[in-house]
Motif scaffolding. Sequence first.
Motif, mmCIF file in Angstrom:
data_model
loop_
_atom_site.group_PDB
_atom_site.id
_atom_site.type_symbol
_atom_site.label_atom_id
_atom_site.label_comp_id
_atom_site.label_asym_id
_atom_site.label_seq_id
_atom_site.Cartn_x
_atom_site.Cartn_y
_atom_site.Cartn_z
ATOM 1 N N ALA A 70 70.596 54.302 85.577
ATOM 2 C CA ALA A 70 69.280 53.846 85.114
ATOM 3 C C ALA A 70 69.429 52.877 83.946
ATOM 4 O O ALA A 70 69.229 53.215 82.793
ATOM 5 C CB ALA A 70 68.426 55.050 84.717
ATOM 6 N N VAL A 71 69.749 51.635 84.273
ATOM 7 C CA VAL A 71 70.083 50.654 83.240
ATOM 8 C C VAL A 71 69.018 49.575 83.068
ATOM 9 O O VAL A 71 69.240 48.594 82.362
ATOM 10 C CB VAL A 71 71.437 49.985 83.540
ATOM 11 C CG1 VAL A 71 72.564 50.999 83.406
ATOM 12 C CG2 VAL A 71 71.431 49.364 84.932
ATOM 13 N N ALA A 72 67.878 49.740 83.728
ATOM 14 C CA ALA A 72 66.827 48.716 83.629
ATOM 15 C C ALA A 72 66.546 48.389 82.171
ATOM 16 O O ALA A 72 66.460 49.276 81.328
ATOM 17 C CB ALA A 72 65.547 49.213 84.307
ATOM 18 N N GLY A 73 66.429 47.095 81.903
ATOM 19 C CA GLY A 73 66.058 46.679 80.553
ATOM 20 C C GLY A 73 67.217 46.542 79.598
ATOM 21 O O GLY A 73 67.035 46.218 78.427
ATOM 22 N N ARG A 74 68.421 46.800 80.072
ATOM 23 C CA ARG A 74 69.593 46.657 79.204
ATOM 24 C C ARG A 74 70.406 45.432 79.623
ATOM 25 O O ARG A 74 70.326 44.975 80.757
ATOM 26 C CB ARG A 74 70.452 47.926 79.265
ATOM 27 C CG ARG A 74 69.702 49.131 78.699
ATOM 28 C CD ARG A 74 70.514 50.395 78.807
ATOM 29 N NE ARG A 74 71.762 50.316 78.043
ATOM 30 C CZ ARG A 74 72.635 51.312 77.985
ATOM 31 N NH1 ARG A 74 72.415 52.433 78.646
ATOM 32 N NH2 ARG A 74 73.737 51.174 77.274
#
Lengths: 420, 420
Positions: B56-60
């Motif tokens: 869950a790496v969304a936005g990184r």
Amino acid sequence: MILVSVDDHAIEPPDMFEGRLPAKYADRAPRLERRDDGTHAWTYGGSEYRGVGLNAVAGRPKEEYGLEPTSLDDMRPGCYDIHERIKDMNANGVLGSMCFPSMPQFCGQLFARTEDKDVAKAMVEAYNDWHVESWCGPYPGRFLPLALPMMWDPELTAAEVRRMAGLGCHALTFSENPAALGYPSLHTDHWDPVWAACCDTDTVVCMHIGSSSQLVITSVDAPMDVLISCQPVTLLQCAADLIWSPMFRKFDDLRVALSEGGIGWIPYFTERLDYVYDHHRAWTGQDFGDRLPSEVFNEHVITCFIDDPIGVENRDHLNVDNITWECDYPHSDSTWPNSPEVAHRYLQGVSDEDIDKITHLNAMRHFHYDPFVHIAREDATVAGLRAQAVGHDVRIVSKGRRTSGARATKASDLAVATSS
Amino acid sequence: MILVSVDDHAIEPPDMFEGRLPAKYADRAPRLERRDDGTHAWTYGGSEYRGVGLNAVAGRPKEEYGLEPTSLDDMRPGCYDIHERIKDMNANGVLGSMCFPSMPQFCGQLFARTEDKDVAKAMVEAYNDWHVESWCGPYPGRFLPLALPMMWDPELTAAEVRRMAGLGCHALTFSENPAALGYPSLHTDHWDPVWAACCDTDTVVCMHIGSSSQLVITSVDAPMDVLISCQPVTLLQCAADLIWSPMFRKFDDLRVALSEGGIGWIPYFTERLDYVYDHHRAWTGQDFGDRLPSEVFNEHVITCFIDDPIGVENRDHLNVDNITWECDYPHSDSTWPNSPEVAHRYLQGVSDEDIDKITHLNAMRHFHYDPFVHIAREDATVAGLRAQAVGHDVRIVSKGRRTSGARATKASDLAVATSS
């Protein structure tokens, strides 16, 4: 139309090692023996290998496919007799043919398992000599020779590549995944001597489906249809190894053929490569400079298909200069003896220029193959070759089944039957 | 444009089991705990599970992808907080979303491993209740609910399918290959009660990549890029199992979604199915009556893609009524928060009718999802939703790395990290 196939299969005749080994190793050569049940088996190194023809069922009714054939008697003579092979090629309008090995397995696994590596080396050399002289030799301009490697030793393989190039051979059969065979993977520099020799001699590395000795067995009870449906596209994993390995970036001139891999999935795959590169390179550290992985793939990888209309339709998403055609004689997926008629269907609407590239020009260029030195162009076309085969019998002939065990319908049966 | 995604991922919040289990099992619920190194891990059944957010790496920043995240603090709140999730969906113009589980694994493998099957059953029921009530419930018309199965018992799964259908859920997450998990394969009749329940309740069986707990590891030193390139198309093997299994021929109304499988390879695959059927049915015994396997596939299989221009271009070789779109939030392959812009690129030249089918109509029909009961059409479009997200921050934010081990660049590292 001129047809050159970069994937057919030689079934080795029993006398192939005669006079080809040093005297001290002559009695260690593989021997084709008749078993009590009438089937044939190769014996070598104290073991018995029953897959005498892998899947050489050309000319038999489809009901008899499966683990057939079990003896040379069950095959068309064109499987193992070079004179008959030429007739079968003529009848199918096929000018040129590259033939993968059967008995030694796709990248010579049989010989590589030999404990005494001097024996193993002698066997590979004898095999390659036979292949060039006795299989490809009698009919100049009809075959694209293919060398077996010595998988246990990259330096020896490199030397063999050079020796074979001197004999006019510019193709090496290799493993799609050496790691699966217990060797260092394609991600190491272990194979660099082989790649260097291939670059120096303009030799294509051919990775055939099955050359990792692995089959697609999704479950022990999966029907054989699952394996047959999935096996070609197993080369997608090989292609991924190739592209993310340093090898293409290190060896500018290296070319790899994905033998019997099909082409319809390639546009999806190369698109996926670029997507992965864009999304993940920042943390995986991959670097292709000012290029995309799809570009590197299209430059270095030769794609190969038997009957793949979707792939042909999407050829502009592949490198049309690297697409090659396969007949796959005498295996069950082959289009023999109707290859020209089958090709005609999926080549509708394709420009003559692209047809020529796909059917023969690409294969000629990549494999240093120039049949027209030996054969007049008008005799090399489908029509010209078929005219030479008038009267040659290509009717479907039943051979029956020799053993009840030969009818296998589960993928895992095949794994068992081919494992010894 | 209206976007409905049939593949996103819920990261379970720590309080999800509160008040949802029978009193006697309350203290056996998975617990999210903070480790000494600051990372989070779920503990369940005496074991510790560290993949709190899978991917869950969304936005990184892309540099921080890998085995991240290692704690809830490292994620956007939209990963686990439903109110924040809606804002993230609005900012991306996504109306509807189907969310796969994270902590229990794709088909509830975590719970299925529980020795006491009464406990396992209670956990699955509690999870499904939470999913419908707390995850999908607060925002009517925004989610397509998805039920976890009880893989150890087809009858229990069938009952759960019926119970969940009563709660408005018409999707079941299942394994792409139960045999790989130690259960009977898709070729048996073991799962017939599940298929019957799905047909009766018009429930789609969703088989997500990774739901056999198997990763593509070509060699221990293969870089992660190999796995990422190959993982979607692992569903090709699942698709082959599906088509050659008797299930579709036995259950006329059964539909299976190949979640995150991509679509670009499907035309090649269905063509291959028909080729195999033609060449091999005589000895394998497959029988599709007056139909072709490709027709059966196109009728029963729902295809799913994130960003697959080649697949869209070749949509006439798929069943365009069964193509669905995926956002994959919050995983690293997701197009969030630019999904509409990305979609715009590959939908150029596609008819409005096909765009509507692919972006939302097919998903609505297959999953009994009717958002317009709750939401006005003008508020449901990309523009309408984004208008509701003005000021919501979607900038890329670095979270750093909590542990050095979190940077894995070999596929086999991921296998190790997710195996415990």
